[in-house]
Design an enzyme around this catalytic site. Structure first.
Site, PDB file in Angstrom:
ATOM      1  N   ASP A  12       0.699  -1.107  -0.025  1.00  0.00           N
ATOM      2  CA  ASP A  12       0.058   0.007  -0.094  1.00  0.00           C
ATOM      3  C   ASP A  12       0.895   1.199  -0.018  1.00  0.00           C
ATOM      4  O   ASP A  12       0.530   2.406  -1.011  1.00  0.00           O
ATOM      5  CB  ASP A  12      -1.018  -0.045   1.111  1.00  0.00           C
ATOM      6  CG  ASP A  12      -2.043  -1.047   1.047  1.00  0.00           C
ATOM      7  OD1 ASP A  12      -2.226  -1.420   0.159  1.00  0.00           O
ATOM      8  OD2 ASP A  12      -2.642  -1.395   2.273  1.00  0.00           O
ATOM      9  N   ARG A  29       2.744   5.193  16.975  1.00  0.00           N
ATOM     10  CA  ARG A  29       2.437   6.171  16.140  1.00  0.00           C
ATOM     11  C   ARG A  29       3.198   7.704  16.593  1.00  0.00           C
ATOM     12  O   ARG A  29       3.723   8.425  15.740  1.00  0.00           O
ATOM     13  CB  ARG A  29       0.903   6.558  15.914  1.00  0.00           C
ATOM     14  CG  ARG A  29       0.224   5.197  15.655  1.00  0.00           C
ATOM     15  CD  ARG A  29       1.006   4.400  14.517  1.00  0.00           C
ATOM     16  NE  ARG A  29       0.232   3.182  14.033  1.00  0.00           N
ATOM     17  CZ  ARG A  29       0.921   2.215  13.469  1.00  0.00           C
ATOM     18  NH1 ARG A  29       2.172   2.315  13.355  1.00  0.00           N
ATOM     19  NH2 ARG A  29       0.264   1.218  13.110  1.00  0.00           N
ATOM     20  N   ASP A  78      -5.437   4.464  14.039  1.00  0.00           N
ATOM     21  CA  ASP A  78      -4.205   5.163  13.767  1.00  0.00           C
ATOM     22  C   ASP A  78      -4.127   6.281  13.040  1.00  0.00           C
ATOM     23  O   ASP A  78      -3.260   7.380  13.306  1.00  0.00           O
ATOM     24  CB  ASP A  78      -3.224   3.978  13.076  1.00  0.00           C
ATOM     25  CG  ASP A  78      -2.925   2.865  13.868  1.00  0.00           C
ATOM     26  OD1 ASP A  78      -2.489   3.167  15.226  1.00  0.00           O
ATOM     27  OD2 ASP A  78      -2.688   1.671  13.455  1.00  0.00           O
ATOM     28  N   SER A 122      -4.154  -8.061   8.700  1.00  0.00           N
ATOM     29  CA  SER A 122      -3.578  -6.566   8.705  1.00  0.00           C
ATOM     30  C   SER A 122      -2.758  -6.722   9.871  1.00  0.00           C
ATOM     31  O   SER A 122      -3.202  -7.024  11.007  1.00  0.00           O
ATOM     32  CB  SER A 122      -4.635  -5.595   8.894  1.00  0.00           C
ATOM     33  OG  SER A 122      -4.199  -4.382   9.433  1.00  0.00           O
TER      34      SER A 122
HETATM   35  N1  ARG Z   1      -6.135  -2.139  17.563  1.00  0.00           N
HETATM   36  C1  ARG Z   1      -4.970  -1.665  17.683  1.00  0.00           C
HETATM   37  C2  ARG Z   1      -4.957  -0.286  18.106  1.00  0.00           C
HETATM   38  O1  ARG Z   1      -5.800   0.481  17.389  1.00  0.00           O
HETATM   39  C3  ARG Z   1      -3.949  -1.944  16.597  1.00  0.00           C
HETATM   40  C4  ARG Z   1      -4.211  -1.356  15.315  1.00  0.00           C
HETATM   41  C5  ARG Z   1      -3.130  -1.531  14.327  1.00  0.00           C
HETATM   42  N2  ARG Z   1      -3.610  -3.239  14.021  1.00  0.00           N
HETATM   43  C6  ARG Z   1      -3.426  -3.837  12.887  1.00  0.00           C
HETATM   44  N3  ARG Z   1      -3.531  -5.025  12.902  1.00  0.00           N
HETATM   45  N4  ARG Z   1      -3.112  -3.194  11.945  1.00  0.00           N
HETATM   46  O2  ARG Z   1      -3.853   0.153  18.612  1.00  0.00           O
END
Ligand code: ARG
Length: 401
Positions: free
Chosen positions: A14, A95, A124, A175
């Site tokens: 991506d 992040r 995110d 993911s």
């Molecule tokens: N649910 C988690 C959060 O909001 C992880 C987010 C990213 N997860 C992922 N499998 N891409 O902090």
């Protein structure tokens, strides 16, 4: 001068496609920024070369693994932060450190905009954009997947059409986001919340059903931070890595939850955080002997609030900063050793010692020689129960009328 956009680059399909996609949609030059937060996998140089091969004018890689461990994982540990009582904030704490490096790169390369690869449904995007608003209020933000309609099908078609140096065939149904603090896996058949995760989902942890022999480990802390494992001095990053390895081998730190996202959706996530969960368990047990009762009770609610703020993308907020100051103050005496056994998916503490402990053997013992004057208890209980006793007297009086 051509406008420049800094893109948070992972090396995956991506964000690789996003380089050219953003270029075509906006006419801007793209600078790819990859940040190492201990996620493992490909080397940063491989990722850098791929970004350039996909059309980035510059590719900047930042080794932030020690910074991430010191300044993001350690505060999480000091807070014993578990969102909704389960999730050690793996993605949520990565992040802000990525944002720091994005903003730094934007300054260095004269970019006006920052781009990230998040969808419009998750947390995110919020964490990236709130972080950027705070650290670089003059910078604009775009999300190609969300704002420039870069769907996965289009990404594959684009990569094939342009002959980009990226694999488009390997279709991973999940993911995944990972760093040294843990790993998060979602989507695919996990979206049916009755479906149990299959073995192939896990990478940081071995199946706990068939564990190797129990592994006893001693973790030494100074002011809330792990400084030695089995007597060998370690940095925070080394401590997390070593416990990822040892607790991971025992299947410690598997978490399967449905959590409340900030955007109002409940979502299923599988986490693996062997090092983080072993450290939080040990740290909590050390706090149990070194932090005074009222401070400890209050700290538990502060830690919960801290976890919510960080989950909700408020890492750089004033309240988070104030709570950090409180938590830091509580860590002054959290120094000592915790011994724990890692086995069969569990990390169980079986010994603790500290020069700054509040545990007083002479007060606690039931053997002769105890210094606790039991005669004080009667009067204490009388007064402690007085208020409720008076109120219950009224209940009886009113009911009798
Ligand atoms: N649910 C988690 C959060 O909001 C992880 C987010 C990213 N997860 C992922 N499998 N891409 O902090």
């Amino acid at each position: 001068m051509t406008e420049r956009i800094v893109l948070a680059y992972s090396g995956g399909l991506d964000t690789s496609v996003a380089i050219g996609w953003i270029g075509e949609a906006t006419g801007a030059e793209v600078i790819a920024v990859a940040v190492d937060v201990g996620q493992g996998g490909e080397s940063l140089e491989t990722i850098r070369q791929r970004a350039l091969g996909c059309g980035a004018v510059e590719a900047y890689v930042a080794d932030a693994s020690d910074e991430f461990a010191d300044e993001y994982c350690m505060p999480t540990l000091k807070a014993n932060a578990l969102y909704q009582g389960h999730y050690p904030l793996v993605s949520a704490i990565s992040r802000p450190v990525i944002v720091k490096h994005l903003v730094k790169a934007a300054r260095e390369f004269g970019a006006t905009t920052v781009a990230h690869g998040c969808t419009g449904k998750g947390n995110d995007q919020v964490r990236f954009e709130v972080g950027i608003q705070t650290l670089g209020p003059d910078l604009k933000c775009i999300a190609p997947v969300r704002d420039l309609a870069l769907t996965r099908d289009k990404a594959i078609a684009f990569a094939e059409e342009k002959g980009l140096p990226i694999e488009t065939t390997k279709k991973n149904p999940y993911s995944i986001d990972q760093n040294v603090w843990g790993r998060a896996v979602e989507t695919g058949y996990l979206e049916d919340i009755w479906n149990a995760p299959t073995k192939d989902i896990y990478d940081y942890t071995a199946t706990p059903e068939f564990p190797p022999a129990p592994d006893e480990v001693t973790i030494s802390f100074e002011a809330g931070v792990p400084v030695a494992i089995d007597g060998v001095r370690v940095t925070p990053l080394q401590a997390i890595k070593e416990l990822n390895r040892r607790a991971g081998a025992q299947g410690v730190g598997r978490i399967d939850v449905v959590e409340d996202r900030l955007v109002g959706i409940k979502s299923r996530e599988i986490y693996e955080a062997p090092g983080a969960m072993a450290l939080i368990t040990a740290h909590k047990h050390l706090e149990d002997i070194t932090i005074e009762r009222e401070q400890a009770r209050f700290k538990a609610t502060v830690g919960q609030r801290w976890a919510e703020l960080v989950y909700d993308g408020q890492w750089f907020s004033p309240l988070k900063r104030s709570l950090d100051a409180f938590i830091e103050d509580t860590q002054k005496y959290v120094t000592g050793d915790i011994r724990m056994v890692l086995h069969g998916g569990q990390a169980i503490v079986n010994g603790r010692r500290s020069e700054t402990s509040l545990y007083d053997f002479d007060l606690a013992t039931y053997d002769t020689g105890d210094t606790f004057d039991q005669s004080m208890a009667r009067g204490f209980i009388e007064l402690w129960g007085m208020s409720a006793k008076v109120a219950s007297g009224r209940d009886i009086r009113v009911a009798g009328k």
